[in-house]
Motif scaffolding. Structure first.
Motif, mmCIF file in Angstrom:
data_model
loop_
_atom_site.group_PDB
_atom_site.id
_atom_site.type_symbol
_atom_site.label_atom_id
_atom_site.label_comp_id
_atom_site.label_asym_id
_atom_site.label_seq_id
_atom_site.Cartn_x
_atom_site.Cartn_y
_atom_site.Cartn_z
ATOM 1 N N THR A 110 0.829 -1.205 0.000
ATOM 2 C CA THR A 110 0.000 0.000 0.000
ATOM 3 C C THR A 110 0.862 1.252 0.000
ATOM 4 O OG1 THR A 110 -1.756 -1.163 1.148
ATOM 5 C CG2 THR A 110 -1.793 1.241 1.262
ATOM 6 N N VAL A 111 1.843 1.278 0.861
ATOM 7 C CA VAL A 111 2.746 2.437 0.934
ATOM 8 C C VAL A 111 3.469 2.620 -0.397
ATOM 9 C CG1 VAL A 111 4.834 3.325 2.045
ATOM 10 C CG2 VAL A 111 3.008 2.344 3.437
ATOM 11 N N TRP A 112 3.932 1.508 -0.963
ATOM 12 C CA TRP A 112 4.633 1.595 -2.238
ATOM 13 C C TRP A 112 3.684 2.099 -3.334
ATOM 14 C CZ3 TRP A 112 9.433 1.807 -3.713
ATOM 15 C CH2 TRP A 112 9.718 1.700 -5.069
ATOM 16 N N GLY A 113 2.456 1.615 -3.335
ATOM 17 C CA GLY A 113 1.478 2.058 -4.341
ATOM 18 C C GLY A 113 1.140 3.529 -4.198
ATOM 19 N N ILE A 114 0.971 3.992 -2.963
ATOM 20 C CA ILE A 114 0.676 5.411 -2.746
ATOM 21 C C ILE A 114 1.868 6.271 -3.148
ATOM 22 C CG2 ILE A 114 0.228 7.152 -0.951
ATOM 23 C CD1 ILE A 114 -1.583 5.051 0.395
ATOM 24 N N PHE A 115 3.066 5.822 -2.808
ATOM 25 C CA PHE A 115 4.267 6.546 -3.240
ATOM 26 C C PHE A 115 4.317 6.612 -4.765
ATOM 27 C CE2 PHE A 115 8.600 6.078 -4.888
ATOM 28 C CZ PHE A 115 9.112 7.314 -4.530
ATOM 29 N N HIS A 116 4.050 5.482 -5.393
ATOM 30 C CA HIS A 116 4.057 5.417 -6.849
ATOM 31 C C HIS A 116 2.995 6.363 -7.439
ATOM 32 C CE1 HIS A 116 5.052 3.483 -10.619
ATOM 33 N NE2 HIS A 116 3.774 3.175 -10.846
ATOM 34 N N ALA A 117 1.807 6.395 -6.827
ATOM 35 C CA ALA A 117 0.736 7.275 -7.304
ATOM 36 C C ALA A 117 1.105 8.742 -7.110
ATOM 37 C CB ALA A 117 -0.564 6.956 -6.561
ATOM 38 N N LEU A 118 1.657 9.074 -5.938
ATOM 39 C CA LEU A 118 2.050 10.466 -5.687
ATOM 40 C C LEU A 118 3.184 10.905 -6.613
ATOM 41 C CD1 LEU A 118 1.831 10.591 -1.797
ATOM 42 C CD2 LEU A 118 0.225 11.566 -3.464
ATOM 43 N N HIS A 119 4.087 10.003 -6.915
ATOM 44 C CA HIS A 119 5.171 10.324 -7.833
ATOM 45 C C HIS A 119 4.609 10.622 -9.228
ATOM 46 C CE1 HIS A 119 9.166 10.345 -9.516
ATOM 47 N NE2 HIS A 119 8.807 9.416 -10.413
ATOM 48 N N SER A 120 3.645 9.832 -9.659
ATOM 49 C CA SER A 120 3.012 10.067 -10.961
ATOM 50 C C SER A 120 2.260 11.390 -10.982
ATOM 51 C CB SER A 120 2.047 8.927 -11.299
ATOM 52 O OG SER A 120 2.745 7.734 -11.431
ATOM 53 N N ILE A 121 1.584 11.703 -9.878
ATOM 54 C CA ILE A 121 0.850 12.972 -9.781
ATOM 55 C C ILE A 121 1.833 14.137 -9.819
ATOM 56 C CG2 ILE A 121 -0.535 14.408 -8.222
ATOM 57 C CD1 ILE A 121 -1.901 11.761 -7.344
ATOM 58 N N GLY A 122 2.961 13.975 -9.118
ATOM 59 C CA GLY A 122 3.977 15.031 -9.106
ATOM 60 C C GLY A 122 4.554 15.274 -10.486
ATOM 61 N N ALA A 127 -3.428 17.245 -9.543
ATOM 62 C CA ALA A 127 -3.756 16.546 -8.307
ATOM 63 C C ALA A 127 -5.258 16.518 -8.078
ATOM 64 C CB ALA A 127 -3.054 17.202 -7.128
ATOM 65 N N GLY A 128 -6.006 16.310 -9.104
ATOM 66 C CA GLY A 128 -7.456 16.232 -8.963
ATOM 67 C C GLY A 128 -7.882 14.889 -8.390
ATOM 68 N N LEU A 129 -9.154 14.829 -8.027
ATOM 69 C CA LEU A 129 -9.688 13.611 -7.431
ATOM 70 C C LEU A 129 -9.545 12.427 -8.379
ATOM 71 C CD1 LEU A 129 -11.070 12.374 -5.005
ATOM 72 C CD2 LEU A 129 -13.269 13.010 -6.010
ATOM 73 N N GLY A 130 -9.723 12.653 -9.636
ATOM 74 C CA GLY A 130 -9.603 11.587 -10.631
ATOM 75 C C GLY A 130 -8.197 11.017 -10.704
ATOM 76 N N GLN A 131 -7.203 11.875 -10.524
ATOM 77 C CA GLN A 131 -5.819 11.410 -10.579
ATOM 78 C C GLN A 131 -5.392 10.726 -9.285
ATOM 79 O OE1 GLN A 131 -6.610 14.626 -11.553
ATOM 80 N NE2 GLN A 131 -6.499 14.166 -13.734
ATOM 81 N N VAL A 132 -6.028 11.040 -8.170
ATOM 82 C CA VAL A 132 -5.618 10.498 -6.865
ATOM 83 C C VAL A 132 -6.422 9.258 -6.491
ATOM 84 C CG1 VAL A 132 -5.465 11.019 -4.400
ATOM 85 C CG2 VAL A 132 -4.870 12.757 -6.069
ATOM 86 N N ALA A 133 -7.722 9.267 -6.719
ATOM 87 C CA ALA A 133 -8.596 8.204 -6.222
ATOM 88 C C ALA A 133 -8.247 6.832 -6.798
ATOM 89 C CB ALA A 133 -10.054 8.542 -6.520
ATOM 90 N N GLY A 134 -8.048 6.743 -8.095
ATOM 91 C CA GLY A 134 -7.756 5.454 -8.724
ATOM 92 C C GLY A 134 -6.474 4.816 -8.221
ATOM 93 N N PRO A 135 -5.342 5.514 -8.301
ATOM 94 C CA PRO A 135 -4.091 4.915 -7.842
ATOM 95 C C PRO A 135 -4.073 4.605 -6.343
ATOM 96 C CG PRO A 135 -3.639 6.773 -9.286
ATOM 97 C CD PRO A 135 -5.105 6.764 -9.019
ATOM 98 N N VAL A 136 -4.684 5.464 -5.534
ATOM 99 C CA VAL A 136 -4.715 5.197 -4.092
ATOM 100 C C VAL A 136 -5.615 3.997 -3.806
ATOM 101 C CG1 VAL A 136 -5.428 6.116 -1.852
ATOM 102 C CG2 VAL A 136 -4.095 7.536 -3.408
#
Length: 189
Positions: A110-122, A127-136
Protein backbone atom coordinates in the motif's frame (compact mmCIF):
# COMPACT_ATOMS: atom_id res chain seq x y z
CA UNK A 1 -11.63 -1.39 -12.32
CA UNK A 2 -10.84 -4.91 -13.41
CA UNK A 3 -7.84 -7.04 -12.46
CA UNK A 4 -6.17 -6.75 -15.88
CA UNK A 5 -6.21 -2.95 -15.67
CA UNK A 6 -4.85 -3.06 -12.11
CA UNK A 7 -2.15 -5.54 -13.11
CA UNK A 8 -1.09 -3.41 -16.06
CA UNK A 9 -0.78 -0.33 -13.85
CA UNK A 10 1.40 -1.98 -11.19
CA UNK A 11 5.18 -2.09 -11.21
CA UNK A 12 7.56 -4.99 -10.52
CA UNK A 13 7.61 -4.42 -6.75
CA UNK A 14 3.83 -4.55 -6.45
CA UNK A 15 3.70 -7.64 -8.65
CA UNK A 16 6.40 -9.29 -6.53
CA UNK A 17 4.49 -8.51 -3.34
CA UNK A 18 1.34 -9.93 -4.92
CA UNK A 19 3.12 -13.20 -5.76
CA UNK A 20 4.63 -13.38 -2.27
CA UNK A 21 1.19 -12.95 -0.71
CA UNK A 22 -0.27 -15.50 -3.13
CA UNK A 23 2.44 -18.04 -2.23
CA UNK A 24 1.93 -17.40 1.50
CA UNK A 25 -1.80 -17.85 1.07
CA UNK A 26 -1.42 -21.20 -0.70
CA UNK A 27 1.15 -22.36 1.87
CA UNK A 28 -1.02 -21.37 4.82
CA UNK A 29 -4.17 -23.02 3.43
CA UNK A 30 -2.39 -26.27 2.61
CA UNK A 31 -0.48 -26.28 5.90
CA UNK A 32 -3.57 -25.35 7.88
CA UNK A 33 -5.75 -28.08 6.41
CA UNK A 34 -3.03 -30.72 6.75
CA UNK A 35 -2.19 -29.60 10.30
CA UNK A 36 -5.82 -29.76 11.44
CA UNK A 37 -6.27 -33.20 9.87
CA UNK A 38 -3.08 -34.52 11.48
CA UNK A 39 -3.97 -32.99 14.85
CA UNK A 40 -7.37 -34.65 14.67
CA UNK A 41 -5.77 -38.01 13.85
CA UNK A 42 -3.22 -37.62 16.65
CA UNK A 43 -5.94 -36.71 19.14
CA UNK A 44 -7.95 -39.79 18.23
CA UNK A 45 -4.96 -42.16 18.44
CA UNK A 46 -2.89 -40.83 21.35
CA UNK A 47 -4.53 -42.87 24.12
CA UNK A 48 -4.39 -46.16 22.23
CA UNK A 49 -0.84 -45.54 21.00
CA UNK A 50 0.48 -44.71 24.46
CA UNK A 51 -1.23 -47.69 26.04
CA UNK A 52 0.03 -50.11 23.38
CA UNK A 53 3.56 -48.72 23.50
CA UNK A 54 3.80 -48.95 27.28
CA UNK A 55 2.37 -52.47 27.30
CA UNK A 56 4.75 -53.68 24.60
CA UNK A 57 7.75 -52.11 26.37
CA UNK A 58 6.77 -53.68 29.66
CA UNK A 59 6.49 -57.11 28.03
CA UNK A 60 9.78 -56.63 26.20
CA UNK A 61 11.66 -55.70 29.36
CA UNK A 62 9.80 -58.21 31.56
CA UNK A 63 10.76 -56.53 34.80
CA UNK A 64 9.10 -57.60 38.01
CA UNK A 65 10.37 -54.92 40.38
CA UNK A 66 7.89 -52.05 40.86
CA UNK A 67 10.59 -49.37 40.77
CA UNK A 68 11.98 -50.77 37.52
CA UNK A 69 8.49 -50.93 35.98
CA UNK A 70 7.92 -47.32 37.02
CA UNK A 71 11.26 -46.23 35.55
CA UNK A 72 10.67 -48.00 32.22
CA UNK A 73 7.11 -46.66 32.03
CA UNK A 74 8.23 -43.08 32.79
CA UNK A 75 10.93 -43.20 30.13
CA UNK A 76 8.61 -44.62 27.49
CA UNK A 77 5.89 -42.09 28.31
CA UNK A 78 8.23 -39.09 28.31
CA UNK A 79 9.77 -40.15 25.02
CA UNK A 80 6.43 -40.70 23.31
CA UNK A 81 4.78 -37.55 24.67
CA UNK A 82 7.77 -35.54 23.41
CA UNK A 83 7.29 -37.14 19.99
CA UNK A 84 3.59 -36.30 20.03
CA UNK A 85 4.36 -32.70 20.97
CA UNK A 86 6.93 -32.38 18.19
CA UNK A 87 4.56 -33.96 15.68
CA UNK A 88 1.68 -31.73 16.73
CA UNK A 89 3.73 -28.56 16.23
CA UNK A 90 4.75 -29.28 12.64
CA UNK A 91 3.52 -26.53 10.33
CA UNK A 92 2.64 -24.09 13.10
CA UNK A 93 5.65 -21.85 12.37
CA UNK A 94 4.44 -21.44 8.78
CA UNK A 95 0.98 -20.43 9.96
CA UNK A 96 2.29 -18.12 12.70
CA UNK A 97 4.82 -16.45 10.43
CA UNK A 98 2.26 -15.97 7.66
CA UNK A 99 -0.23 -14.50 10.10
CA UNK A 100 2.40 -12.12 11.44
CA UNK A 101 4.01 -10.88 8.22
CA UNK A 102 1.20 -10.88 5.64
CA UNK A 103 -0.44 -7.67 6.92
CA UNK A 104 2.94 -5.93 6.85
CA UNK A 105 3.64 -7.12 3.33
CA UNK A 106 0.22 -5.78 2.32
CA UNK A 107 0.91 -2.52 4.12
CA UNK A 108 4.26 -2.18 2.38
CA UNK A 109 2.45 -2.75 -0.93
CA UNK A 110 0.00 0.00 0.00
CA UNK A 111 2.75 2.44 0.93
CA UNK A 112 4.63 1.59 -2.24
CA UNK A 113 1.48 2.06 -4.34
CA UNK A 114 0.68 5.41 -2.75
CA UNK A 115 4.27 6.55 -3.24
CA UNK A 116 4.06 5.42 -6.85
CA UNK A 117 0.74 7.27 -7.30
CA UNK A 118 2.05 10.47 -5.69
CA UNK A 119 5.17 10.32 -7.83
CA UNK A 120 3.01 10.07 -10.96
CA UNK A 121 0.85 12.97 -9.78
CA UNK A 122 3.98 15.03 -9.11
CA UNK A 123 5.29 14.37 -12.59
CA UNK A 124 1.97 15.23 -14.28
CA UNK A 125 1.36 18.30 -12.11
CA UNK A 126 -2.35 17.50 -11.71
CA UNK A 127 -3.76 16.55 -8.31
CA UNK A 128 -7.46 16.23 -8.96
CA UNK A 129 -9.69 13.61 -7.43
CA UNK A 130 -9.60 11.59 -10.63
CA UNK A 131 -5.82 11.41 -10.58
CA UNK A 132 -5.62 10.50 -6.86
CA UNK A 133 -8.60 8.20 -6.22
CA UNK A 134 -7.76 5.45 -8.72
CA UNK A 135 -4.09 4.91 -7.84
CA UNK A 136 -4.72 5.20 -4.09
CA UNK A 137 -7.61 2.74 -4.34
CA UNK A 138 -5.41 0.36 -6.27
CA UNK A 139 -2.71 0.70 -3.63
CA UNK A 140 -5.19 -0.17 -0.88
CA UNK A 141 -5.89 -3.47 -2.62
CA UNK A 142 -2.56 -4.67 -1.23
CA UNK A 143 -3.74 -4.06 2.35
CA UNK A 144 -6.83 -6.13 1.63
CA UNK A 145 -4.72 -8.91 0.14
CA UNK A 146 -2.43 -8.90 3.18
CA UNK A 147 -5.41 -9.24 5.50
CA UNK A 148 -6.99 -11.90 3.28
CA UNK A 149 -3.83 -13.98 3.68
CA UNK A 150 -3.31 -13.32 7.40
CA UNK A 151 -6.82 -13.99 8.69
CA UNK A 152 -7.11 -17.64 7.54
CA UNK A 153 -3.57 -18.30 8.80
CA UNK A 154 -4.52 -17.00 12.25
CA UNK A 155 -7.70 -19.08 12.27
CA UNK A 156 -5.85 -22.25 11.26
CA UNK A 157 -3.13 -21.56 13.81
CA UNK A 158 -5.61 -21.08 16.66
CA UNK A 159 -7.62 -24.18 15.77
CA UNK A 160 -4.47 -26.31 15.53
CA UNK A 161 -3.08 -25.01 18.82
CA UNK A 162 -6.38 -25.72 20.57
CA UNK A 163 -6.49 -29.25 19.16
CA UNK A 164 -2.88 -29.81 20.19
CA UNK A 165 -3.64 -28.72 23.75
CA UNK A 166 -6.45 -31.25 23.88
CA UNK A 167 -4.12 -33.95 22.57
CA UNK A 168 -1.43 -33.15 25.13
CA UNK A 169 -4.06 -33.16 27.89
CA UNK A 170 -5.22 -36.61 26.78
CA UNK A 171 -1.62 -37.83 26.56
CA UNK A 172 -0.77 -36.57 30.04
CA UNK A 173 -3.95 -38.00 31.57
CA UNK A 174 -3.24 -41.35 29.96
CA UNK A 175 0.38 -41.20 31.07
CA UNK A 176 -0.57 -40.67 34.71
CA UNK A 177 -2.97 -43.58 34.56
CA UNK A 178 -0.46 -45.86 32.90
CA UNK A 179 2.23 -44.88 35.39
CA UNK A 180 -0.03 -45.68 38.33
CA UNK A 181 -1.04 -48.95 36.71
CA UNK A 182 2.60 -49.94 36.15
CA UNK A 183 3.36 -49.55 39.83
CA UNK A 184 0.33 -51.54 40.99
CA UNK A 185 0.50 -54.48 38.61
CA UNK A 186 2.96 -57.05 37.45
CA UNK A 187 3.65 -57.41 33.73
CA UNK A 188 1.91 -60.12 31.77
CA UNK A 189 4.06 -62.50 29.78
Amino acid sequence: MDFAQYWQYTDIITKSLFFILFALSIASWVTGIVRIYQSYQLSNNVVTDLTNTVNSQMQAHSVTDASQRKLVTEQVLMQNIARYRFSSEKGLPILGTTAAIAPFIGLFGTVWGIFHALHSIGESGQAGLGQVAGPVGEALIMTGLGLAVAIPAVVFYNIAVRMNRKTMHLANDTAYGLLAKSIDSTPTA
